[in-house]
Scaffold this active site. Structure first.
Site, PDB file in Angstrom:
ATOM      1  N   GLY A  53       0.825  -1.067   0.055  1.00 31.55           N
ATOM      2  CA  GLY A  53       0.156  -0.075  -0.067  1.00 31.55           C
ATOM      3  C   GLY A  53       0.954   1.372  -0.139  1.00 31.55           C
ATOM      4  NE  ARG A  81      -7.846 -11.704  -5.527  1.00 33.60           N
ATOM      5  CZ  ARG A  81      -7.622 -12.948  -5.606  1.00 33.60           C
ATOM      6  NH1 ARG A  81      -7.948 -13.672  -6.481  1.00 33.60           N
ATOM      7  NH2 ARG A  81      -6.936 -13.417  -4.532  1.00 33.60           N
ATOM      8  CG  LEU A 110     -11.588  -5.361 -11.305  1.00 34.61           C
ATOM      9  CD1 LEU A 110     -11.306  -4.097 -11.318  1.00 34.61           C
ATOM     10  CD2 LEU A 110     -12.194  -6.038  -9.875  1.00 34.61           C
ATOM     11  CG  HIS A 113       1.462  -2.224 -15.568  1.00 32.85           C
ATOM     12  ND1 HIS A 113       1.180  -3.626 -14.794  1.00 32.85           N
ATOM     13  CD2 HIS A 113       2.433  -2.506 -16.130  1.00 32.85           C
ATOM     14  CE1 HIS A 113       2.077  -4.653 -15.303  1.00 32.85           C
ATOM     15  NE2 HIS A 113       2.726  -3.895 -16.029  1.00 32.85           N
ATOM     16  CD  GLU A 130      -8.062  -6.675 -25.045  1.00 31.79           C
ATOM     17  OE1 GLU A 130      -6.926  -6.800 -25.279  1.00 31.79           O
ATOM     18  OE2 GLU A 130      -8.955  -5.905 -25.697  1.00 31.79           O
ATOM     19  CD  GLU A 181       4.728   1.540  -9.462  1.00 34.40           C
ATOM     20  OE1 GLU A 181       3.633   1.575  -8.722  1.00 34.40           O
ATOM     21  OE2 GLU A 181       5.581   0.954  -9.459  1.00 34.40           O
TER      22      GLU A 181
HETATM   23  C1  GAR Z   1       3.299  -1.501  -7.274  1.00 27.74           C
HETATM   24  O1  GAR Z   1       4.497  -1.624  -8.005  1.00 27.74           O
HETATM   25  C2  GAR Z   1       2.056  -1.494  -8.439  1.00 27.74           C
HETATM   26  O2  GAR Z   1       2.617  -0.856  -9.788  1.00 27.74           O
HETATM   27  C3  GAR Z   1       2.229  -2.902  -8.535  1.00 27.74           C
HETATM   28  O3  GAR Z   1       2.241  -3.592  -7.351  1.00 27.74           O
HETATM   29  C4  GAR Z   1       2.935  -2.630  -6.732  1.00 27.74           C
HETATM   30  C5  GAR Z   1       2.048  -2.188  -5.338  1.00 27.74           C
HETATM   31  O4  GAR Z   1       2.864  -1.723  -4.349  1.00 27.74           O
HETATM   32  N1  GAR Z   1       0.858  -3.238  -9.724  1.00 27.74           N
HETATM   33  C6  GAR Z   1       1.018  -4.222 -10.529  1.00 27.74           C
HETATM   34  O5  GAR Z   1       2.000  -4.971 -10.599  1.00 27.74           O
HETATM   35  C7  GAR Z   1      -0.467  -4.609 -10.859  1.00 27.74           C
HETATM   36  N2  GAR Z   1      -0.270  -5.485 -12.281  1.00 27.74           N
HETATM   37  P1  GAR Z   1       2.247  -0.937  -3.326  1.00 27.74           P
HETATM   38  O6  GAR Z   1       1.462  -2.005  -2.431  1.00 27.74           O
HETATM   39  O7  GAR Z   1       3.437  -0.657  -2.170  1.00 27.74           O
HETATM   40  O8  GAR Z   1       1.399   0.241  -3.582  1.00 27.74           O
END
Ligand code: GAR
Length: 218
Positions: free
Chosen positions: A14, A90, A92, A108, A142, A173
């Site tokens: 998170g 997941r 959806l 992503h 998709e 991010e």
């Molecule tokens: C992040 O790097 C996010 O981009 C990735 O999971 C991580 C979550 O980190 N998401 C994916 O790979 C979705 N396919 P966080 O729980 O510390 O925010």
């Protein structure tokens, strides 16, 4: 004053949720996190929500239909105007996505359409790309496919392992995800087929990190 209510879906630690909460608290975005839902009982994201007095829910995803009904109900009851996938691992269903289309976004950890899936950082490193990054996009039917909002490019360094690269991407991010919420809240995102037009307005380039290339609109 009207504030956008954000519903966050998170499966893991998170840190992206934290970045959203911080941006709200610092007044960088006119929004508040109304609720956090996780498919993982032990997700630290739920703990973060509790620490900030945000309603948090575990929702068992073994029955996908019930899981999505729960998400729809919890966010619906709280007048959520935008659902954000912040490390939600997941896929959806098309029915759920259709209902929320245009009001549901995701982050992503790669430059889509490269390296879709659950390990965008590791896949990029193994492939040997020299530049990767992160993408925010509207969710469509998709996986990792919908119209792109923002992207930022991050250099892969010679000595990188998966963790060092993932950490460098994660910092970015934490910038483009809150900014994407901000642009949505300001009503500056127009979807035209696959393309998202970002209407003119303010910029977050003052927060830009060196060595990172941000797409227009950041
Ligand atoms: C992040 O790097 C996010 O981009 C990735 O999971 C991580 C979550 O980190 N998401 C994916 O790979 C979705 N396919 P966080 O729980 O510390 O925010």
């Amino acid at each position: 004053m009207f504030m956008l209510k954000v519903g966050v879906l998170a499966s893991g630690s998170g840190t992206n949720l934290q970045a959203i909460i911080d941006a709200c608290n610092e007044g960088k975005i006119n929004a508040e996190v109304a609720a956090v839902i996780s498919d993982n009982r032990n997700a630290f994201a739920l703990e973060r929500a509790r620490e900030h007095g945000i309603e948090s829910f575990f929702s068992d995803a073994s029955d996908k239909r019930r899981h999505e009904e729960e998400i729809d109900r919890i966010f619906g009851e709280r007048d959520v105007g935008l659902i954000v996938g912040a490390g939600y691992m997941r896929i959806l269903s098309p029915q759920f996505v259709k209902k929320w289309y245009g009001r549901i976004i995701n982050i992503h950890p790669a430059l889509l359409p490269s390296f879709k899936g659950t390990d965008g950082q590791g896949d990029a490193l193994r492939y040997g790309v020299k530049i990767t990054g992160c993408t925010t996009h509207f969710i469509d039917e998709e996986t990792d496919h919908g119209p792109i909002i923002l992207q930022a490019a991050v250099r892969v360094k010679d000595g990188d392992d998966r963790d060092s690269l993932a950490a460098r991407i994660l910092k970015v991010e934490h910038q483009i995800l809150p900014r994407s919420i901000d642009l949505f809240e300001q009503g500056r995102l127009e979807i035209h087929g696959r393309k998202v037009r970002i209407l003119p307005g303010d910029s977050w380039m003052e927060y830009a990190l060196p060595d990172v290339l941000y797409s227009e609109g950041f």
